[in-house]
Design an enzyme around this catalytic site. Structure first.
Site, mmCIF file in Angstrom:
data_model
loop_
_atom_site.group_PDB
_atom_site.id
_atom_site.type_symbol
_atom_site.label_atom_id
_atom_site.label_comp_id
_atom_site.label_asym_id
_atom_site.label_seq_id
_atom_site.Cartn_x
_atom_site.Cartn_y
_atom_site.Cartn_z
ATOM 1 N N LYS D 116 -16.511 -31.357 32.283
ATOM 2 C CA LYS D 116 -15.187 -30.918 32.731
ATOM 3 C C LYS D 116 -14.722 -31.589 34.012
ATOM 4 O O LYS D 116 -13.612 -32.100 34.079
ATOM 5 C CB LYS D 116 -15.200 -29.397 32.915
ATOM 6 C CG LYS D 116 -14.728 -28.661 31.670
ATOM 7 C CD LYS D 116 -14.043 -27.341 32.023
ATOM 8 C CE LYS D 116 -13.003 -27.010 30.973
ATOM 9 N NZ LYS D 116 -12.294 -25.759 31.210
ATOM 10 N N LYS D 158 -10.444 -17.247 44.361
ATOM 11 C CA LYS D 158 -11.628 -16.940 43.551
ATOM 12 C C LYS D 158 -12.874 -17.054 44.411
ATOM 13 O O LYS D 158 -12.976 -17.949 45.253
ATOM 14 C CB LYS D 158 -11.746 -17.931 42.378
ATOM 15 C CG LYS D 158 -10.698 -17.750 41.306
ATOM 16 C CD LYS D 158 -10.949 -18.748 40.155
ATOM 17 C CE LYS D 158 -9.958 -18.551 39.027
ATOM 18 N NZ LYS D 158 -10.168 -19.547 37.953
ATOM 19 N N GLY D 165 -14.200 -11.372 37.704
ATOM 20 C CA GLY D 165 -12.985 -10.850 38.332
ATOM 21 C C GLY D 165 -13.182 -10.350 39.743
ATOM 22 O O GLY D 165 -12.212 -10.104 40.453
ATOM 23 N N LYS D 201 -4.032 -23.149 41.712
ATOM 24 C CA LYS D 201 -2.683 -22.820 41.278
ATOM 25 C C LYS D 201 -2.811 -21.757 40.191
ATOM 26 O O LYS D 201 -3.665 -21.851 39.308
ATOM 27 C CB LYS D 201 -2.028 -24.090 40.710
ATOM 28 C CG LYS D 201 -0.664 -23.905 40.094
ATOM 29 C CD LYS D 201 0.397 -23.793 41.149
ATOM 30 C CE LYS D 201 1.752 -23.470 40.520
ATOM 31 N NZ LYS D 201 2.702 -22.960 41.531
ATOM 32 N N LYS D 237 -7.328 -20.352 18.115
ATOM 33 C CA LYS D 237 -5.934 -20.537 17.722
ATOM 34 C C LYS D 237 -5.682 -19.915 16.356
ATOM 35 O O LYS D 237 -6.519 -19.994 15.461
ATOM 36 C CB LYS D 237 -5.619 -22.039 17.660
ATOM 37 C CG LYS D 237 -5.711 -22.719 19.023
ATOM 38 C CD LYS D 237 -5.685 -24.233 18.903
ATOM 39 C CE LYS D 237 -6.050 -24.883 20.227
ATOM 40 N NZ LYS D 237 -6.393 -26.314 20.073
ATOM 41 N N ARG D 292 -11.949 -35.739 18.941
ATOM 42 C CA ARG D 292 -12.138 -35.665 17.484
ATOM 43 C C ARG D 292 -10.806 -35.307 16.840
ATOM 44 O O ARG D 292 -9.835 -35.047 17.533
ATOM 45 C CB ARG D 292 -13.136 -34.559 17.170
ATOM 46 C CG ARG D 292 -12.727 -33.273 17.917
ATOM 47 C CD ARG D 292 -13.285 -32.028 17.355
ATOM 48 N NE ARG D 292 -13.159 -30.907 18.270
ATOM 49 C CZ ARG D 292 -12.098 -30.111 18.368
ATOM 50 N NH1 ARG D 292 -11.029 -30.311 17.628
ATOM 51 N NH2 ARG D 292 -12.084 -29.098 19.236
#
Lengths: 449, 174, 174, 449
Positions: D116, D158, D165, D201, D237, D292
């Protein structure tokens, strides 16, 4: 917009119309014969009315039964699909008298187009090219020579009283005309007691080309390009494509303009198709007009993005073409349709019965219009079309490759279908090149043996 | 299971239930059974078996040398009374004749609004006697009895739309 | 199953239940049975036949006179030899053990080209004994017998590509 | 062109790849687990190899088994589909070592995009906007105010050591920042023994927008517009569409140009998808790249007319993008996909088992990608996607109407499916307006109760 429509048809086209109605928020009423009780058009319509026993004459062609079904379900309009009552001007008239909108042209127009000679004259008047004919008998060989000189060779001599090929001669040059004239005339005299002959332009390798039109009820007409339908067996189309490889942009533009003018003059309304024969040299001649949606309409939908059946419903609702159609309709890619019939792929004998397995191909660029399903039954009373397989690709090559893979993934068990026939046709070199005519199937079947 | 196996069928169903079977299909020669217990169908499913008419099923199953099979298709529109798919097995069973509508239209019990009905339940009727009107395309079509007998039940209401083949009257054939 | 085979049907269902079958289809000659247990419907995932004792089922099903094989679900991999569906239930039957390939690859009968085969038909073998090689990704995987007994038949040829679960040898278990 | 390809996948995507291969004249090898012996991908491939028992780890994810199957069938290349081995850089490397072409980017690129932070930096370097973050902890409230002032409110605090949380606060104005900072910091100290905070943000109503790209092996990259994928439940999704209503032509053009440059620099190859979050104000931030083909690729195919899987195969064959793609690709109409899952439409519990009836919708503008069929079995070992229903219409309104009628004609019996859920979503006013975000499903399910 129409509120509720009865679909006076069965099979895939009934389901096609139901789908279009659903997408427009129109309620649907199916009618069905006793043989179609478990059909999908009955299942997916909002209401369904049994209108008679299996034979079409007693049910789907039974005008009082269809009109009564429309009356008891209180519909605004009837969509006739294709075949059955779709080109029956009397039915359209009964609809009018019964205050039910018939989704199609007015009965007067249907009637005009139903009479071949009148239709020819109407087209001729509007400068649509028709197949040249001698306007009655020719007096003698001299007269015949003169006429043939005007229209150009080849021409065909036909016995006025004739039929079955007797008294008929194809003439390719002026030199051979006198002898052939006398031979044909005496053959006609012997066969029918009448030696009179008339003449027509002869087309050696006719292609069947047809143009799709839409007309609203406000005098506007649009032409949505052509379809190539030369792959026929005994006048039954087997494969259709759009666009035609042979129709040049010039021919397309010129003919479209002419047809637009002509159909505006005639007062045509709703969807229709103008059929032509096309010669090898690109000359094109009107044959007849079909005043309804066509079996092969999906290929036009694929290349234009226009939903023709929804357009029919919106036209019948009073909308204007400029509300229905995008500003600038372009041909996009190439589309081909195979008519999958329940019949033996070699013997062409019909094959009714229960379908035990039914797997339709899907994926990119593939459309299937069918009312069949696994465990469904093909009744023996109606025509043998059980599915239309339509592919769309960026060009004809991609469309052909796509059709081949889709045919290979179309599984129908329990009955015979024309799928293997289509697979053979798609392998045929003449078909792949695309330079064929309406006699293709004769040659193909002879080659296949 | 013998041809007259209603008892065995019941036994089978009880057994299936005991064993918490949810669905069951059997197809053996001229016998076909398909069922789905209502409780097993979590919801929404097309209730094939709910309202399954065991008497009619039994009659179908017992149809002697039964050619066709007893099926329970999706849209099975077997009229409750008088399916008459075979001959009475034992006696006892009364088979009623069903007069069906020969046309699509609107059913009227009387020749004109306000006048009395052509026939009422319990009436004796003769073959050829007018029993109702079905209006189609503004035409009043008089429907005649196709059998003599007694009207046991009228199966539609006055003014109701009827389709082809829709049962109108149940008649006890004399 | 004979025409009056309700008892056998019951026995079958009990058997299915014991084996925690969720759904069952049978199509044999003129007999077709299909069922789904209620408990299985509610849960997810009916793991159809894995772990089902095929031999016992075959014996059970062969009780009648039925011709064709008892087939069940998707993954039932009844090996050609030894499933014995259909033949007399009694003793007589010889059940052969099938040694299957545990991996995908290329089958070799010997440790290197030209050398003699690990085993031949008629050989007695012990559990754990190397019987062949399956090459996968350039690795020579020695395949060991999972049962002691006698090699009755080799079911693949030298150098043949084999898939997972492909029968390699039939072994008469001693 | 590749000669023979092994498809290292199952279900609809395996069938999708097989279809593409067939259309290109490429031979196909299916692999399958014991649970998939009767699957359509096995039936329609030219060859099929069983590679293991049902569990994916023992079969579809079993690298030696897949490679061995490729070796014994002598294929040129492996197409990994999506999921399973498709983003496994080690697998791609084994393919390379085994002299088998992996149809996808080189393993180095897959690896880069799989990490990432590295992916974020690579994108940032190429001026692709990434979600602004404080680059480590902020020193104090003062520092936090400064940073927030630069990127604009809202922002989120954070805990560096945190999770669940705790130590987290959304800050919407400068005024409330100091108090919230101290609250978060002491909460973090109490919970984790570390009060350090970093900042990002905060996006109030994030939309999930992704861009489809194609890159050949000669340094050319094309961007095939975006897809809108905000209708998700637990990051799965459910519905995707193209184009997005929110992406303006300017955003589209600008981002496409940036991505083209960026992916050329990275040396990307084959198909890929760049995922973004989009703010209400149209700001868009990179999240991650999928290296992919995507489940939802058909909506892009519908609006562009480009066959993405065929493009993958042609790229892997060494063709150049300008040979594969038309000159000028335009967005045509609107497309929507519903993922039909084998699961309870309310409880979302998986529903494996035998499918007793399976009737897929057809007709104009409807595409179904599925490997299921009547009497087929949904095994419990794999994901619950059993079909993708894709519609294409001239605009979003037509696409929605078409989807509703297609869902109504999709019959699946024997198992539970998400079809009723989709039908409910399509009736939902918020969905119909099209102004939603990734929290849509939470709101929708609360509304539905």
């Amino acid at each position: 917009m129409l509120r509720k429509v009865l679909i006076a048809n069965r099979g895939e086209i009934a389901l096609r119309v139901i789908s279009a109605c659903k997408e427009l928020g129109i309620q649907t009423v199916a009618v069905y014969s006793e043989a179609d009780r478990n059909s999908l058009h009955v299942r997916f319509a909002d209401e369904a009315v049994c209108i008679g026993p299996p034979r079409p004459g007693d049910s789907y062609l039974n005008v009082p039964a269809v009109i009564s079904a429309a009356e008891i379900t209180n519909v605004d309009a009837i969509h006739p699909g294709y075949g059955l009552l779709s080109e029956n001007a009397n039915f359209a008239e009964v609809c009018r008298v019964s205050n039910i909108k018939f989704i199609g042209p007015p009965p007067e127009v249907t009637r005009l187009m139903g009479e071949k000679e009148k239709a020819r004259q109407a087209m001729k008047k509007a400068n649509v090219p028709i197949l040249p004919g001698s306007d009655g008998v020719v007096a003698d060989a001299e007269d015949a020579l003169k006429w043939a000189g005007q229209v150009g060779y080849p021409v065909i001599l036909k016995a006025k009283a004739g039929g079955g090929g007797r008294g008929m001669r194809i003439v390719r040059t002026a030199e051979e005309l006198p002898n052939l004239y006398h031979a044909a005339s005496s053959e006609a005299t012997n066969a029918f007691g009448n030696g009179e002959l008339y003449m027509e332009k002869f087309i050696e390798r006719p292609r069947h080309i047809e143009f799709q039109i839409l007309a609203d009820e406000h005098g506007n007409v649009e032409v949505l390009f052509e379809r190539e339908c030369s792959i026929q067996r005994r006048h039954q189309k087997l494969i259709e494509e759009a666009p035609s490889l042979q129709v040049t942009p010039e021919i397309r533009a010129h003919l479209s303009a002419t047809l637009k003018r002509c159909l505006t003059e005639i007062g045509y309304q709703n969807a229709g198709t103008i059929e032509f024969l096309m010669d090898e040299d690109g000359s094109i001649y009107f044959i007849e007009m079909n005043t309804r949606i066509q079996v092969e309409h999906p290929v036009t939908e694929a290349i234009t993005g226009v939903d023709l059946v929804k357009a029919q419903l919106r036209i019948a609702s009073g909308e204007r073409l400029d509300e229905i159609l995008p500003k600038d309709i372009q041909i996009r890619g190439h589309a081909i349709e195979c008519r999958i019939n329940a019949e033996h792929p070699h013997r062409f004998t019909p094959s009714a019965g229960k379908i035990t397995a039914f797997n339709v191909p899907g994926g990119n660029g593939v459309r299937v219009d069918t009312a069949q399903y696994a465990e469904g039954v093909v009744p023996p009373y109606y025509d043998s079309l059980i599915a239309k397989l339509i592919v769309h690709g960026k060009d004809r090559e991609e469309a052909i490759a796509r059709m081949e893979r889709a045919l290979g993934m179309f599984v129908v068990e329990g009955i015979e279908t024309s799928i293997p026939l289509h697979q053979d046709i798609f392998k045929d070199a003449e078909f792949r090149v695309g330079d064929f005519d309406t006699k293709f199937m004769e040659r193909f079947l002879a080659r296949r043996g | 299971m013998k041809p007259d196996g209603i008892d065995e069928l019941k036994e089978l169903i009880a057994f299936l239930r005991e064993n918490e079977i949810a669905e069951f299909d059997l197809d053996r020669g001229d016998l076909k059974v398909r069922l789905k217990f209502a409780s097993a169908v979590v919801q929404a499913a097309p209730a094939v078996s709910s309202g399954m008419d065991m008497v009619a099923l039994a009659r179908l199953l017992s149809a002697g040398g039964g050619a066709a099979a007893a099926v329970v298709p999706v849209a099975a529109q077997v009229p409750a009374i008088g399916a008459s798919a075979g001959d009475p097995p034992a006696a006892a069973e009364e088979v009623l004749h069903i007069l069906k509508s020969p046309i699509v239209g609107t059913f009227y019990e009387s020749p004109s609004p306000g006048s009395s009905a052509f026939v009422s339940t319990g009436d004796r009727i003769d073959k050829g006697q007018v029993v109702c009107i079905v209006e189609a395309m503004k035409l009043m079509n008089e429907i005649e009895a196709d059998m003599s007998g007694e009207i046991v039940k009228r199966l539609v209401t006055n003014g109701q739309a009827v389709e082809y083949g829709q049962p109108l009257f149940a008649i006890r054939v004399a």
